[in-house]
Scaffold this motif. Structure first.
Motif, short mmCIF file in Angstrom:
data_model
loop_
_atom_site.label_atom_id
_atom_site.label_comp_id
_atom_site.label_asym_id
_atom_site.label_seq_id
_atom_site.Cartn_x
_atom_site.Cartn_y
_atom_site.Cartn_z
N ALA A 5 -12.11 -10.25 24.99
CA ALA A 5 -12.85 -10.34 23.73
C ALA A 5 -14.33 -10.08 23.96
CB ALA A 5 -12.64 -11.72 23.10
N GLY A 6 -14.87 -10.66 25.03
CA GLY A 6 -16.28 -10.43 25.35
C GLY A 6 -16.56 -8.99 25.69
N PHE A 7 -15.64 -8.37 26.44
CA PHE A 7 -15.79 -6.96 26.81
C PHE A 7 -15.86 -6.07 25.57
CE2 PHE A 7 -13.50 -2.94 27.36
CZ PHE A 7 -14.35 -2.29 28.25
N ARG A 8 -14.96 -6.31 24.63
CA ARG A 8 -14.92 -5.46 23.42
C ARG A 8 -16.23 -5.55 22.64
NH1 ARG A 8 -9.50 -7.36 23.29
NH2 ARG A 8 -10.10 -9.06 21.89
N GLU A 9 -16.74 -6.77 22.47
CA GLU A 9 -17.97 -6.93 21.69
C GLU A 9 -19.18 -6.41 22.46
OE1 GLU A 9 -20.64 -7.73 18.72
OE2 GLU A 9 -18.44 -7.55 18.68
N ALA A 10 -19.23 -6.68 23.76
CA ALA A 10 -20.35 -6.21 24.57
C ALA A 10 -20.37 -4.68 24.63
CB ALA A 10 -20.26 -6.79 25.98
N ARG A 11 -19.19 -4.08 24.74
CA ARG A 11 -19.11 -2.61 24.78
C ARG A 11 -19.58 -2.01 23.46
NH1 ARG A 11 -13.33 0.14 25.62
NH2 ARG A 11 -13.04 -0.97 23.64
N ARG A 12 -19.28 -2.70 22.37
CA ARG A 12 -19.72 -2.21 21.06
C ARG A 12 -21.24 -2.21 20.96
NH1 ARG A 12 -21.34 -3.93 16.25
NH2 ARG A 12 -21.42 -6.11 16.92
N GLN A 13 -21.87 -3.22 21.58
CA GLN A 13 -23.32 -3.34 21.49
C GLN A 13 -24.06 -2.51 22.54
OE1 GLN A 13 -24.91 -7.31 21.20
NE2 GLN A 13 -23.20 -8.08 19.98
N ALA A 14 -23.51 -2.44 23.74
CA ALA A 14 -24.22 -1.75 24.83
C ALA A 14 -23.23 -1.02 25.73
CB ALA A 14 -25.05 -2.74 25.63
N PRO A 15 -22.63 0.05 25.25
CA PRO A 15 -21.60 0.75 26.04
C PRO A 15 -22.11 1.28 27.38
CG PRO A 15 -22.29 2.05 24.13
CD PRO A 15 -22.85 0.69 23.94
N ALA A 16 -23.35 1.74 27.43
CA ALA A 16 -23.88 2.31 28.67
C ALA A 16 -24.02 1.25 29.76
CB ALA A 16 -25.23 2.97 28.41
N VAL A 17 -24.28 0.02 29.35
CA VAL A 17 -24.43 -1.07 30.31
C VAL A 17 -23.07 -1.62 30.73
CG1 VAL A 17 -25.34 -3.41 30.65
CG2 VAL A 17 -26.69 -1.71 29.41
N VAL A 18 -22.18 -1.72 29.77
CA VAL A 18 -20.90 -2.38 30.01
C VAL A 18 -19.97 -1.54 30.89
CG1 VAL A 18 -18.78 -3.19 28.89
CG2 VAL A 18 -21.01 -3.77 27.94
N LYS A 19 -20.04 -0.23 30.79
CA LYS A 19 -19.11 0.62 31.55
C LYS A 19 -19.22 0.38 33.06
CE LYS A 19 -17.45 5.36 32.04
NZ LYS A 19 -17.61 6.77 31.59
N PRO A 20 -20.41 0.51 33.67
CA PRO A 20 -20.50 0.24 35.11
C PRO A 20 -20.30 -1.23 35.45
CG PRO A 20 -22.68 0.65 34.20
CD PRO A 20 -21.70 0.98 33.12
N LEU A 21 -20.74 -2.11 34.55
CA LEU A 21 -20.59 -3.55 34.80
C LEU A 21 -19.11 -3.92 34.86
CD1 LEU A 21 -21.69 -6.45 35.03
CD2 LEU A 21 -21.69 -6.54 32.53
#
Length: 267
Positions: free
Chosen positions: A74-90
C-alpha cells in the motif's frame, strides 16, 4: 399390514441408509480435496501461489510478515504515485535487502518494517535516507561502506570513530557494485579485513584509515606546481609523497575519513 418397525428395518430402508452414508463420505472427501487445493495465505505484493524464493515462502506462511507485506504494498503504490522517480530505485534496493534475508523471519521483519517507513517518509515528504550520516566509505567502489557505532574526541588529538561492518553494509556493496545480492557475496564482503575504528590526531594531522593505512594531512593545497589537483595535501609517510587525488591513489576515501575525524581542519 407392515408395521412401522418392519418398514424401518426393511432391506430397502437399510440400503437407502447405506447410500446416505456413502454419499456423506464422498461429500467429505470432496470438501477435503477442495480445501487442499485452496490458495495459500495471500501477499499483497506478489502471488503466493507463484512464490519461488525463500523470502516469499516465509512471507506467505507467516501472518505478521503477510501483514507487513500488505502495508508495504500500500505504501509503495501511494509513494510511487507521488514520486515515481524516487521510488523506482528505492524499491529495487529494498527488495534486494529482503531477498538477502532468505527465510530469516527476524531479518524479514526488520527489512520490511524499514520499507514501510521509507515509503511513509516519501508520502509525508520526509528524508528517506536520514541515517546516511552514520555510514562511512572504506573504499572507492560503490557500496564499500561501514556503520558508525560511536564518535569521540572529534577535532582533538585523540579523535576516534568506532565502526562495524554490518550485513546491511555488505548488502549495499553487493547491490550497488556487484549488482546481485547473494549469500556468497555477502559472506565475501563481510570477510574483508577492516579495522573496528579509525583514528586521527587533529593537531598533527596524522590519521589511520579503516583499512589500516596511515597518512598525514598537510592542509590546503596552495602550490601550483605540486603536480596534484586536489584541494588538500595528504602525504603517505612511507614514501613522503602526496596522494595525487585520483581514485587509485585512495585520496578521496582518505580525505573523507579525515573530514569525519577532524572536520574543522578541512574547510
Amino acid at each position: 399390514m407392515m408395521t412401522m418397525a418392519t418398514a424401518f428395518f426393511s432391506p430397502n430402508r437399510c440400503a437407502f441408509g447405506l447410500l446416505l452414508n456413502v454419499l456423506a463420505l464422498v461429500l467429505a472427501s470432496l470438501v477435503f480435496a477442495a480445501a487442499s487445493l485452496a490458495p495459500p495465505a495471500s501477499a499483497a505484493s506478489f502471488d503466493c501461489r507463484k512464490a519461488s524464493s525463500a523470502d516469499e515462502h516465509a512471507i506467505c506462511s507467516n501472518d505478521d510478515l503477510s501483514g507487513l507485506d500488505d502495508a508495504m504494498a500500500a505504501g509503495f503504490r501511494e509513494a510511487r504515485r507521488q514520486a515515481p522517480a524516487v521510488v523506482k530505485p528505492l524499491s529495487r534496493s529494498l527488495l534486494a535487502e529482503r531477498r538477502a534475508c532468505g527465510a530469516d523471519i527476524d531479518c524479514l521483519k526488520l527489512t520490511m518494517t524499514k520499507a514501510v517507513g521509507a515509503y511513509k517518509s516519501i508520502i509525508l515528504g520526509e528524508p528517506v535516507d536520514g541515517d546516511r550520516k552514520d555510514k562511512v566509505y572504506y573504499g572507492t567502489r560503490a557500496g564499500m561502506q561501514v556503520s558508525v557505532v560511536s564518535r569521540s574526541g572529534i577535532d582533538t588529538p585523540r579523535a576516534v570513530i568506532q565502526i562495524e561492518h554490518r550485513r546491511e553494509d555488505a548488502v549495499a556493496f553487493c547491490r550497488d557494485y556487484v549488482l546481485k545480492v547473494t549469500d556468497q557475496c555477502i559472506q565475501d564482503e563481510l570477510a574483508v579485513d577492516l579495522q573496528n575504528k579509525f583514528t586521527g590526531d587533529c593537531k598533527t594531522g596524522r590519521f589511520t584509515t579503516i583499512t589500516g593505512q596511515t597518512y598525514v594531512f598537510f592542509g590546503r593545497n596552495t602550490a601550483t606546481d605540486a603536480g596534484i589537483g586536489n584541494d588538500f595535501v595528504v602525504i603517505d609517510p612511507d614514501t613522503n609523497e602526496p596522494l595525487d587525488g585520483s581514485m587509485a591513489s585512495g585520496y578521496p576515501v582518505a580525505i573523507d575519513q579525515f573530514k569525519e575525524l577532524c572536520p574543522t581542519r578541512v574547510r
